[in-house]
Design an enzyme around this catalytic site. Sequence first.
Site, mmCIF file in Angstrom:
data_model
loop_
_atom_site.group_PDB
_atom_site.id
_atom_site.type_symbol
_atom_site.label_atom_id
_atom_site.label_comp_id
_atom_site.label_asym_id
_atom_site.label_seq_id
_atom_site.Cartn_x
_atom_site.Cartn_y
_atom_site.Cartn_z
ATOM 1 N N ASP A 185 44.990 40.640 48.439
ATOM 2 C CA ASP A 185 44.255 40.037 49.567
ATOM 3 C C ASP A 185 45.077 40.082 50.847
ATOM 4 O O ASP A 185 44.618 40.562 51.894
ATOM 5 C CB ASP A 185 43.956 38.557 49.267
ATOM 6 C CG ASP A 185 42.776 38.350 48.363
ATOM 7 O OD1 ASP A 185 41.651 38.594 48.802
ATOM 8 O OD2 ASP A 185 42.985 37.930 47.216
ATOM 9 N N GLU A 217 40.706 35.930 56.254
ATOM 10 C CA GLU A 217 40.614 34.738 55.425
ATOM 11 C C GLU A 217 41.977 34.192 55.034
ATOM 12 O O GLU A 217 42.178 32.980 54.954
ATOM 13 C CB GLU A 217 39.830 35.059 54.143
ATOM 14 C CG GLU A 217 39.781 33.893 53.171
ATOM 15 C CD GLU A 217 39.121 34.247 51.842
ATOM 16 O OE1 GLU A 217 38.945 33.321 51.039
ATOM 17 O OE2 GLU A 217 38.818 35.421 51.621
ATOM 18 N N ASP A 269 37.376 39.863 55.312
ATOM 19 C CA ASP A 269 37.573 39.274 53.986
ATOM 20 C C ASP A 269 38.149 40.387 53.122
ATOM 21 O O ASP A 269 37.428 41.289 52.706
ATOM 22 C CB ASP A 269 36.268 38.759 53.391
ATOM 23 C CG ASP A 269 36.510 37.912 52.150
ATOM 24 O OD1 ASP A 269 37.594 38.049 51.539
ATOM 25 O OD2 ASP A 269 35.626 37.118 51.773
ATOM 26 N N ILE A 280 39.430 40.719 50.035
ATOM 27 C CA ILE A 280 38.824 40.849 48.712
ATOM 28 C C ILE A 280 37.898 39.657 48.507
ATOM 29 O O ILE A 280 38.361 38.534 48.286
ATOM 30 C CB ILE A 280 39.876 40.901 47.578
ATOM 31 C CG1 ILE A 280 40.746 42.147 47.696
ATOM 32 C CG2 ILE A 280 39.184 40.886 46.212
ATOM 33 C CD1 ILE A 280 41.780 42.291 46.589
ATOM 34 N N ASP A 281 36.613 39.898 48.609
ATOM 35 C CA ASP A 281 35.633 38.850 48.326
ATOM 36 C C ASP A 281 35.332 38.888 46.832
ATOM 37 O O ASP A 281 35.264 39.960 46.231
ATOM 38 C CB ASP A 281 34.359 39.098 49.138
ATOM 39 C CG ASP A 281 33.372 37.954 49.004
ATOM 40 O OD1 ASP A 281 33.768 36.817 49.303
ATOM 41 O OD2 ASP A 281 32.220 38.205 48.603
ATOM 42 N N THR A 302 37.347 37.047 44.558
ATOM 43 C CA THR A 302 38.695 37.193 44.013
ATOM 44 C C THR A 302 38.752 36.843 42.530
ATOM 45 O O THR A 302 39.477 37.493 41.766
ATOM 46 C CB THR A 302 39.682 36.298 44.791
ATOM 47 O OG1 THR A 302 39.522 36.514 46.189
ATOM 48 C CG2 THR A 302 41.117 36.616 44.410
ATOM 49 N N ASP A 320 32.949 35.986 55.389
ATOM 50 C CA ASP A 320 32.019 36.397 54.342
ATOM 51 C C ASP A 320 30.782 37.084 54.912
ATOM 52 O O ASP A 320 30.184 37.940 54.244
ATOM 53 C CB ASP A 320 31.538 35.186 53.527
ATOM 54 C CG ASP A 320 32.634 34.534 52.714
ATOM 55 O OD1 ASP A 320 33.291 35.242 51.937
ATOM 56 O OD2 ASP A 320 32.834 33.302 52.859
#
Length: 372
Positions: A61, A86, A163, A165-166, A168, A307
């Site tokens: 991330d 994020e 974002d 890595i959405d 996670t 997001d």
Amino acid sequence: MAEEEKAIPNLLRVLVNCAEKAANIARVCRSNEQLLSLLVQEKTGGETNSRFEHDFKTLADVLIQETIKQEVGKLFPAMKDLIRGEESPNFTNKEGNSITIAVGETESETSDCLAAVLQGHEEAAAALAAEVHRVVNYESSKLGEIPELPQDLDYGNLGIWIDPIDATAEYISGETMFTNFPGITSTGLDCVTVLIGVYEHDTGVPIMGVVAQPFGIKLEENVYNSSIFWGICLPTLQSHNCSFGARDEQRHLVIFSSSEQAELLQQFLELGYEFAFSAGAGHKALKVITHEVDIYLLSKGSTFKWDTCAPQAILRSLGGDIFDFKASVREQKAMPIKYIGEDDDSKRNADGLIAVRDVQVLETIIVKLAQQ
């Protein structure tokens, strides 16, 4: 003779390449279970998401976020101060020392920084640094032709939400569960997305988005290629590469988080909708983008600007949008989510959201929901 001004690169092309580089990093980080176990850290304090008993961040991330910030900021210095993500760039190594993850000017500098986190795993640090500094030029028959951007685009008025890595938790576990609808998974690597959205700072309107699925195309066991979607919506330019997904046009489908209110589900049953549950805000919005579902609705304020910015820009390029759920019901008219404000409260989509490709669908829905 004065030196000629350097040509401004195509921002959308840069973001597509950044998304593929992010996907490469995500795949490398997850390709070795021992490495993955070293990378995972539990989020604490203000970084946690209240929806989850345990919330996680990974080095993937943070590294992806800082890589995108560094690459875009270098090419578009006017945007540098408005590129946000994020994740906190701070990571703690096994000795308890906090390390700020930074992308160096050279591969060696980046490798040294990562080695400070991955103590005793210098080869892994070097491999990740190599991916960060690799020159990526993503090409695919499904990408479509990247359009030329307007010459008068004001880059100083553009911000970016990332974002890295959405979903996670799905990235970490990798366990796939299927729904009853073709192409829609409930959990698993298919739910993982990289989200890069561009918005106008003065109006708060998202204008450009890239959504990548690092694990979108499975070639063989543990070997994947990316699926990348993009859209741009400007007064003089509206374009996208989002093809329709496979679906039965006679079925009306809405996608929810598994924690959605039972009363809301009942209301949609009364409207004639079927519904599926799935993980990942970016993934659920993507299913609307690809027209595999009609609606993505979340009544809770548990998503953030990072997001929604990218998928909202793509939906706008398709004639749709992402709206403030409670405000739209309250006002009995469509109220799009906007990206204005610099404080912590402005980061959250506090009143929930509703994403549609067909804005007319929203009118019927908000009338019904306002009756309750």
